[in-house]
Write a protein that holds these residues in place. Structure first.
Motif, PDB file in Angstrom:
ATOM      1  N   TYR A  55      -0.312 -40.424  69.871  1.00  0.00           N
ATOM      2  CA  TYR A  55       0.751 -41.369  69.570  1.00  0.00           C
ATOM      3  C   TYR A  55       1.416 -40.970  68.266  1.00  0.00           C
ATOM      4  N   PHE A  56       2.729 -40.912  68.272  1.00  0.00           N
ATOM      5  CA  PHE A  56       3.496 -40.555  67.088  1.00  0.00           C
ATOM      6  C   PHE A  56       4.544 -41.622  66.853  1.00  0.00           C
ATOM      7  N   ASP A  57       4.480 -42.284  65.722  1.00  0.00           N
ATOM      8  CA  ASP A  57       5.454 -43.317  65.386  1.00  0.00           C
ATOM      9  C   ASP A  57       6.578 -42.673  64.598  1.00  0.00           C
ATOM     10  N   ILE A  58       7.715 -42.501  65.244  1.00  0.00           N
ATOM     11  CA  ILE A  58       8.853 -41.894  64.554  1.00  0.00           C
ATOM     12  C   ILE A  58       9.882 -42.942  64.131  1.00  0.00           C
ATOM     13  N   SER A  59       9.506 -44.216  64.212  1.00  0.00           N
ATOM     14  CA  SER A  59      10.249 -45.328  63.632  1.00  0.00           C
ATOM     15  C   SER A  59      11.566 -45.697  64.307  1.00  0.00           C
ATOM     16  N   TYR A  60      11.961 -45.001  65.345  1.00  0.00           N
ATOM     17  CA  TYR A  60      13.218 -45.312  66.010  1.00  0.00           C
ATOM     18  C   TYR A  60      13.004 -45.378  67.513  1.00  0.00           C
ATOM     19  N   LEU A  61      13.875 -46.101  68.182  1.00  0.00           N
ATOM     20  CA  LEU A  61      13.862 -46.126  69.635  1.00  0.00           C
ATOM     21  C   LEU A  61      14.137 -44.722  70.163  1.00  0.00           C
ATOM     22  N   VAL A  62      13.354 -44.275  71.122  1.00  0.00           N
ATOM     23  CA  VAL A  62      13.510 -42.944  71.720  1.00  0.00           C
ATOM     24  C   VAL A  62      14.179 -43.101  73.079  1.00  0.00           C
ATOM     25  N   TRP A  63      15.364 -42.517  73.222  1.00  0.00           N
ATOM     26  CA  TRP A  63      16.146 -42.627  74.445  1.00  0.00           C
ATOM     27  C   TRP A  63      15.840 -41.526  75.456  1.00  0.00           C
ATOM     28  N   ASP A  64      15.517 -40.335  74.958  1.00  0.00           N
ATOM     29  CA  ASP A  64      15.305 -39.205  75.861  1.00  0.00           C
ATOM     30  C   ASP A  64      14.396 -38.197  75.172  1.00  0.00           C
ATOM     31  N   VAL A  65      13.735 -37.356  75.971  1.00  0.00           N
ATOM     32  CA  VAL A  65      12.810 -36.346  75.469  1.00  0.00           C
ATOM     33  C   VAL A  65      13.017 -35.071  76.284  1.00  0.00           C
ATOM     34  N   VAL A  66      13.039 -33.911  75.602  1.00  0.00           N
ATOM     35  CA  VAL A  66      13.180 -32.625  76.285  1.00  0.00           C
ATOM     36  C   VAL A  66      12.576 -31.533  75.403  1.00  0.00           C
ATOM     37  N   SER A  67      12.195 -30.426  76.008  1.00  0.00           N
ATOM     38  CA  SER A  67      11.702 -29.268  75.259  1.00  0.00           C
ATOM     39  C   SER A  67      12.792 -28.199  75.225  1.00  0.00           C
ATOM     40  N   ASP A  68      12.817 -27.442  74.128  1.00  0.00           N
ATOM     41  CA  ASP A  68      13.761 -26.326  74.055  1.00  0.00           C
ATOM     42  C   ASP A  68      13.069 -25.033  74.479  1.00  0.00           C
ATOM     43  N   SER A  69      13.799 -23.926  74.461  1.00  0.00           N
ATOM     44  CA  SER A  69      13.259 -22.651  74.949  1.00  0.00           C
ATOM     45  C   SER A  69      12.137 -22.112  74.061  1.00  0.00           C
ATOM     46  N   ASP A  79      18.627 -42.782  65.454  1.00  0.00           N
ATOM     47  CA  ASP A  79      18.973 -42.198  64.154  1.00  0.00           C
ATOM     48  C   ASP A  79      18.978 -40.682  64.219  1.00  0.00           C
ATOM     49  N   GLY A  80      19.537 -40.127  65.273  1.00  0.00           N
ATOM     50  CA  GLY A  80      19.653 -38.679  65.392  1.00  0.00           C
ATOM     51  C   GLY A  80      18.552 -38.092  66.250  1.00  0.00           C
ATOM     52  N   PHE A  81      18.091 -36.921  65.847  1.00  0.00           N
ATOM     53  CA  PHE A  81      17.058 -36.199  66.573  1.00  0.00           C
ATOM     54  C   PHE A  81      15.759 -36.210  65.791  1.00  0.00           C
ATOM     55  N   GLU A  82      14.662 -36.252  66.522  1.00  0.00           N
ATOM     56  CA  GLU A  82      13.349 -35.966  65.946  1.00  0.00           C
ATOM     57  C   GLU A  82      12.841 -34.747  66.699  1.00  0.00           C
ATOM     58  N   GLU A  83      12.434 -33.735  65.952  1.00  0.00           N
ATOM     59  CA  GLU A  83      11.964 -32.496  66.549  1.00  0.00           C
ATOM     60  C   GLU A  83      10.497 -32.300  66.205  1.00  0.00           C
ATOM     61  N   ARG A  84       9.681 -32.063  67.227  1.00  0.00           N
ATOM     62  CA  ARG A  84       8.263 -31.737  67.013  1.00  0.00           C
ATOM     63  C   ARG A  84       8.120 -30.247  67.235  1.00  0.00           C
ATOM     64  N   LEU A  85       7.790 -29.549  66.158  1.00  0.00           N
ATOM     65  CA  LEU A  85       7.636 -28.109  66.220  1.00  0.00           C
ATOM     66  C   LEU A  85       6.337 -27.752  66.944  1.00  0.00           C
ATOM     67  N   THR A  86       6.227 -26.507  67.371  1.00  0.00           N
ATOM     68  CA  THR A  86       5.043 -26.086  68.119  1.00  0.00           C
ATOM     69  C   THR A  86       3.766 -26.183  67.291  1.00  0.00           C
ATOM     70  N   ASP A  87       3.877 -26.224  65.948  1.00  0.00           N
ATOM     71  CA  ASP A  87       2.680 -26.374  65.108  1.00  0.00           C
ATOM     72  C   ASP A  87       2.290 -27.840  64.910  1.00  0.00           C
ATOM     73  N   GLY A  88       3.028 -28.773  65.565  1.00  0.00           N
ATOM     74  CA  GLY A  88       2.704 -30.196  65.492  1.00  0.00           C
ATOM     75  C   GLY A  88       3.437 -30.963  64.405  1.00  0.00           C
ATOM     76  N   GLN A  89       4.171 -30.272  63.543  1.00  0.00           N
ATOM     77  CA  GLN A  89       4.936 -30.943  62.487  1.00  0.00           C
ATOM     78  C   GLN A  89       6.212 -31.540  63.064  1.00  0.00           C
ATOM     79  N   TRP A  90       6.654 -32.659  62.471  1.00  0.00           N
ATOM     80  CA  TRP A  90       7.884 -33.341  62.890  1.00  0.00           C
ATOM     81  C   TRP A  90       8.953 -33.151  61.827  1.00  0.00           C
ATOM     82  N   ARG A  91      10.219 -33.072  62.249  1.00  0.00           N
ATOM     83  CA  ARG A  91      11.337 -33.094  61.299  1.00  0.00           C
ATOM     84  C   ARG A  91      12.501 -33.847  61.915  1.00  0.00           C
TER      85      ARG A  91
END
Length: 194
Positions: A55-69, A79-91
């Protein structure tokens, strides 16, 4: 909420103990490692792999989820995008080129490695493989695109609602140029697609 149909035909509610998945699931996505991700209202991002929950609380409503290449997970939020990097860090990332609306409603990735985001106000932002963003108003989309999908023909299909109904619009998947109204509002009972 989120449910899984078991082999015996019974339905099982999915969720982490103490987290109300029924609070509003707006997105579900399987990534390249067969993790199942959920996003929504009141739960942020919830994922399941090998029977365990994260479970990851990113503090905003999440409308959609997808993975990039590259295998990073992207969440469309209020509030924009939340990106979870392959090392598990969020930005956190903000759509570029639009200063009045940060709500990202829809995401899709194309075969060229670009990430597409549909904004609440009818803009679409595109991140190319170098990480550069281009945001522009999309012709024919009077309100926020609530789903983006690339078809096997390479075209981008955008479902959009508008007063009095909704429609599915088709765009050139390379240039973003408007092609046509693929499904007009009201056709086949279509109302507010997505």
């Amino acid at each position: 909420g989120a449910l899984r149909r078991k082999a015996d035909g019974a339905w099982e509610p999915l969720g982490k103990p103490g987290v109300d998945v029924g609070a509003g699931v707006y997105a579900a996505w399987f990534d390249g490692q067969d993790n199942l991700w959920f996003g929504g209202r009141g739960l942020s991002v919830l994922w399941r792999h090998d029977g365990s929950w994260g479970y990851f609380d990113i503090s905003y409503l999440v409308w959609d989820v997808v993975s990039d290449s590259a295998g990073n997970l992207w969440c469309a939020t209020d509030d924009g995008f939340e990106e979870r990097l392959t090392d598990g860090q969020w930005r956190s990332r903000k759509p570029q080129g639009v200063d009045r609306n940060d709500r990202v409603m829809a995401l899709s990735a194309d075969s060229a490695g670009r990430l597409w985001g549909g904004l609440w106000d009818g803009h679409v932002t595109v991140m190319d493989a170098r990480g550069q963003w281009t945001t522009r108003r999309v012709g024919g989309v009077p309100a926020g695109p609530n789903q983006l999908a690339f078809g096997p023909d390479g075209n981008l299909y955008v479902s959009s609602w508008e007063s009095g109904g909704g429609s599915v619009l088709r765009y050139n998947g390379t240039t973003g140029a408007f092609k046509d109204v693929f499904i007009p509002s009201g056709r086949g009972g279509l109302s507010q697609p997505g």
